[in-house]
Design a protein around this motif. Sequence first.
Motif, PDB file in Angstrom:
ATOM      1  N   GLU A  67      42.916  10.715  52.579  1.00  0.00           N
ATOM      2  CA  GLU A  67      43.723   9.536  52.282  1.00  0.00           C
ATOM      3  C   GLU A  67      43.548   9.128  50.818  1.00  0.00           C
ATOM      4  N   LEU A  68      44.650   8.702  50.204  1.00  0.00           N
ATOM      5  CA  LEU A  68      44.585   8.196  48.831  1.00  0.00           C
ATOM      6  C   LEU A  68      44.210   6.717  48.878  1.00  0.00           C
ATOM      7  N   THR A  69      42.954   6.427  48.622  1.00  0.00           N
ATOM      8  CA  THR A  69      42.502   5.037  48.560  1.00  0.00           C
ATOM      9  C   THR A  69      42.519   4.565  47.106  1.00  0.00           C
ATOM     10  N   PRO A  70      42.476   3.251  46.859  1.00  0.00           N
ATOM     11  CA  PRO A  70      42.440   2.767  45.477  1.00  0.00           C
ATOM     12  C   PRO A  70      41.282   3.353  44.675  1.00  0.00           C
ATOM     13  N   GLU A  71      40.107   3.508  45.317  1.00  0.00           N
ATOM     14  CA  GLU A  71      38.945   4.052  44.614  1.00  0.00           C
ATOM     15  C   GLU A  71      39.179   5.502  44.210  1.00  0.00           C
ATOM     16  N   ARG A  72      39.773   6.288  45.077  1.00  0.00           N
ATOM     17  CA  ARG A  72      40.049   7.692  44.766  1.00  0.00           C
ATOM     18  C   ARG A  72      41.144   7.824  43.718  1.00  0.00           C
ATOM     19  N   ILE A  73      42.154   6.963  43.792  1.00  0.00           N
ATOM     20  CA  ILE A  73      43.217   6.972  42.779  1.00  0.00           C
ATOM     21  C   ILE A  73      42.626   6.709  41.403  1.00  0.00           C
ATOM     22  N   ARG A  74      41.746   5.714  41.320  1.00  0.00           N
ATOM     23  CA  ARG A  74      41.152   5.365  40.027  1.00  0.00           C
ATOM     24  C   ARG A  74      40.347   6.527  39.451  1.00  0.00           C
ATOM     25  N   LEU A  75      39.607   7.249  40.295  1.00  0.00           N
ATOM     26  CA  LEU A  75      38.814   8.373  39.800  1.00  0.00           C
ATOM     27  C   LEU A  75      39.709   9.534  39.361  1.00  0.00           C
ATOM     28  N   ILE A  76      40.720   9.867  40.140  1.00  0.00           N
ATOM     29  CA  ILE A  76      41.624  10.964  39.785  1.00  0.00           C
ATOM     30  C   ILE A  76      42.324  10.676  38.463  1.00  0.00           C
ATOM     31  N   CYS A  77      42.754   9.430  38.261  1.00  0.00           N
ATOM     32  CA  CYS A  77      43.500   9.063  37.054  1.00  0.00           C
ATOM     33  C   CYS A  77      42.604   8.859  35.841  1.00  0.00           C
ATOM     34  N   ASP A  78      41.301   8.741  36.039  1.00  0.00           N
ATOM     35  CA  ASP A  78      40.394   8.470  34.921  1.00  0.00           C
ATOM     36  C   ASP A  78      40.433   9.630  33.917  1.00  0.00           C
ATOM     37  N   ARG A  79      40.616   9.314  32.645  1.00  0.00           N
ATOM     38  CA  ARG A  79      40.772  10.351  31.617  1.00  0.00           C
ATOM     39  C   ARG A  79      39.444  10.929  31.158  1.00  0.00           C
ATOM     40  N   HIS A  80      38.339  10.353  31.578  1.00  0.00           N
ATOM     41  CA  HIS A  80      37.023  10.877  31.222  1.00  0.00           C
ATOM     42  C   HIS A  80      36.335  11.550  32.400  1.00  0.00           C
ATOM     43  N   PHE A  81      36.521  11.009  33.608  1.00  0.00           N
ATOM     44  CA  PHE A  81      35.817  11.515  34.781  1.00  0.00           C
ATOM     45  C   PHE A  81      36.727  12.216  35.784  1.00  0.00           C
ATOM     46  N   GLY A  82      38.051  12.167  35.556  1.00  0.00           N
ATOM     47  CA  GLY A  82      38.993  12.797  36.485  1.00  0.00           C
ATOM     48  C   GLY A  82      39.999  13.666  35.756  1.00  0.00           C
ATOM     49  N   VAL A  83      41.144  13.904  36.391  1.00  0.00           N
ATOM     50  CA  VAL A  83      42.210  14.692  35.768  1.00  0.00           C
ATOM     51  C   VAL A  83      42.818  13.911  34.604  1.00  0.00           C
TER      52      VAL A  83
END
Length: 287
Positions: free
Chosen positions: A26-42
């Motif tokens: 599931e796409l939760t707000p916490e997972r969305i924030r990590l995926i979108c993070d330009r330093h720690f995600g994609v």
Amino acid sequence: MMFQYHKYHALGNDYIVLNPGEISFELTPERIRLICDRHFGVGSDGILLGPLPRDGAGPDLRIYNPDGGEAEKSGNGIRIFSRYLIDKKLVAADRFELKTLGGPVRVEKLKPDGSLLRVSMGTVTFRSSEIPVSGPDREVVGEEMEFGKKRMKATCVSIGNPHCVIPVRAVSPELACELGPDVEGAPQFPNRINLQILQVLDRRNIKIEIWERGAGYTLASGTSSCAAACAAHRLGLTDEEVTVHMPGGEITVKIGGDWSVLMTGSVSSVCEGALSGEFLNALSKLP
């Protein structure tokens, strides 16, 4: 845990497309924030989830901001998602319709590869109850408002999502970033709002800088282009067809007599692939 992703940008406004059939969580707000993070995600300006099952009522895609919140509509996001559908041969027609939370849109392919698209974005409204803006029901056109300690004249627009357009003598990224947080969270906007500062170049050209709700300073935005063009036209400053100049590039907006809006702009593919097991493990630990 499976995770395939597809990344595109529209004039520097980049999104990750996730097909529900290619992710197993599931796409939760916490997972969305990590995926979108330009330093720690994609790293991206948001996530497009789709195509969703067509049940007759729900949208074809969901649009998520990098802060984990959801957007009703995104002009660049719609063009990017349409390009993804074309690339994956999930649509064959040169014209097709998509449903968003902000209403249906019609898409027309202007180049065979889908790199240039025209989108019928629906109609705009300036009515406070439909944007929404607090206070009595009215058209919010050239209305003086206070943001932080500044008093400025604003025109507010909805094109399925809310916008506040402020004409200024000269736009700059610094001014957008200075005003953006105060405007986005101003008490008169109960659902928060997107900001465009607007500089009119001539009757057929405008220049804008953008602060997006839930995303911050942004190089380009399709709905922002439509909102700014409509506000400028409503104020009598421009003709019904204008080119909107942004740091990321240009979008053409054509306004109908009924305030319907056609938006034309480009889309570019960036990359696609799968995330590492280590990153997927980090996602799995988030709520």
